[in-house]
Design an enzyme around this catalytic site. Sequence first.
Site, short mmCIF file in Angstrom:
data_model
loop_
_atom_site.label_atom_id
_atom_site.label_comp_id
_atom_site.label_asym_id
_atom_site.label_seq_id
_atom_site.Cartn_x
_atom_site.Cartn_y
_atom_site.Cartn_z
CE LYS A 17 -4.12 1.83 0.41
NZ LYS A 17 -3.68 2.93 -0.49
CE LYS A 34 3.09 6.57 7.25
NZ LYS A 34 2.80 7.68 6.30
CE LYS A 43 4.41 7.87 -0.76
NZ LYS A 43 3.37 7.97 0.29
CB THR A 100 -3.57 12.26 6.88
OG1 THR A 100 -3.73 11.23 5.90
CG2 THR A 100 -2.11 12.26 7.33
CG ASN A 104 -6.07 16.49 2.96
OD1 ASN A 104 -5.71 15.58 3.70
ND2 ASN A 104 -7.34 16.69 2.66
CB SER A 133 -6.10 4.07 2.64
OG SER A 133 -5.94 5.37 2.14
#
Length: 431
Positions: A84, A108, A120, A204, A235, A365
């Site tokens: 992810k 994470k 990523k 987040t 954001n 997510s």
Amino acid sequence: MAATTVYKYKEPAPRVDAENPLESMMSRFNVAAEILGLDEETYEVLKAADKQVIVHIPVTMDNGKVRVFEGYRVIHNTILGPSKGGIRYDKNVHLDEVKALAAWMTWKCAVVDIPYGGAKGGIICEPTKMSAGEIERLTRGYTLAMKDVFGPDRDIPAPDMGTGPREMAWLMDEFSKTVGGTSPAVVTGKPLVMGGSLGRTEATGRGVMVATMAALKTLDLDPHNVSAAVQGFGNVGSWAAKLLSEKGVKIKGLSDVSGAYWNDNGIDIDEAIAYKNAHAGRLDGFQGATMLENADDLLTTDVDVLVPAAVEDVITEHNAHNIKAKLIVEGANGPTSASADPIINEKGIMVVPDILANSGGVTVSYFEWVQNKQGFKWSEKMVTDRADRIMNDAFEKVYQTSRKYDVPMRIAAYVVAIDKVAQTYKFRGGY
């Protein structure tokens, strides 16, 4: 309001003395691995990425010329589940950055105990200088180039710097064409009408708020008597500032690409967000605060809480000595360089590290992916209640690990994450 000197801020380019993000990540990884007594075989497996994919994407530009863009996807680890991680569009994207961010995603996901590995992606481009059509063709080309990498049970992209729901919608559509059916679970951060999750936009920033509240409790600080500065008003930063202010924290300082803004009496965050939304996403000209002469000074202002929520390596050995905050909560990935860690630790500043503080995004997510798999949409309250519980549980586990080994929260977070991944390898039979 007194006149001030306007500080012309420019988007940061790589500095010649900037630390390599991969080396920064590995320096923390090595300390945690030593604490755990990680065996050599597991160490070698966990420090290396499983897969690195480099693609070159030809795109017909609006002027009729074909331009070739370089794109990356790094899969760091998949022992806990499908990988992810976001996709960033930026002119400064480079492979070591993507490798570091992929590894951070592994840790994470492990810290918040969700069944994902880390990945990523990135494309070297300047989206602000491209039309919507050019970005769409680039996104679809990248998706086709990665069609054998992406997949709901293989690798699940998400938005990052320079991308958002629009790009994720294009990605989902292009991938769906390759499999001959709608595949919403291949990507998260989609528009709500396409299977996006309620609560994802603020996730987040909300996680940053929850982590801050948990940390203030351990420091025996009342949020209503606490001041904060938020560096970065995109954001993450805007939602963190809004939600913190709703908890009683006085936000005295903000910054974005236009500069840094200060109001000793506290900034009206709703007013700042409304202004930003009405002015192309920038605070330039905002009258609810005074512009600081030097934007970097925001990091060393006299506040209790500092939230770096912009880019990597803003807190370094050059400015860490001057930080006055009692608590740093990292909304961005890698905002503190490894060289600054000893200085901050010596000053007794508590740091809620990025792999914990900003993991609210990947948590929701994950919820989006679960909803897509179920074909059933959760209520916003269900999403936020579950995300808050996961963030609080993760904070408590990292905090107790920090006390157990007498190490900073950052190292404790790596200990928790690496231990989970290493144990999984052993139970699954290793390599």
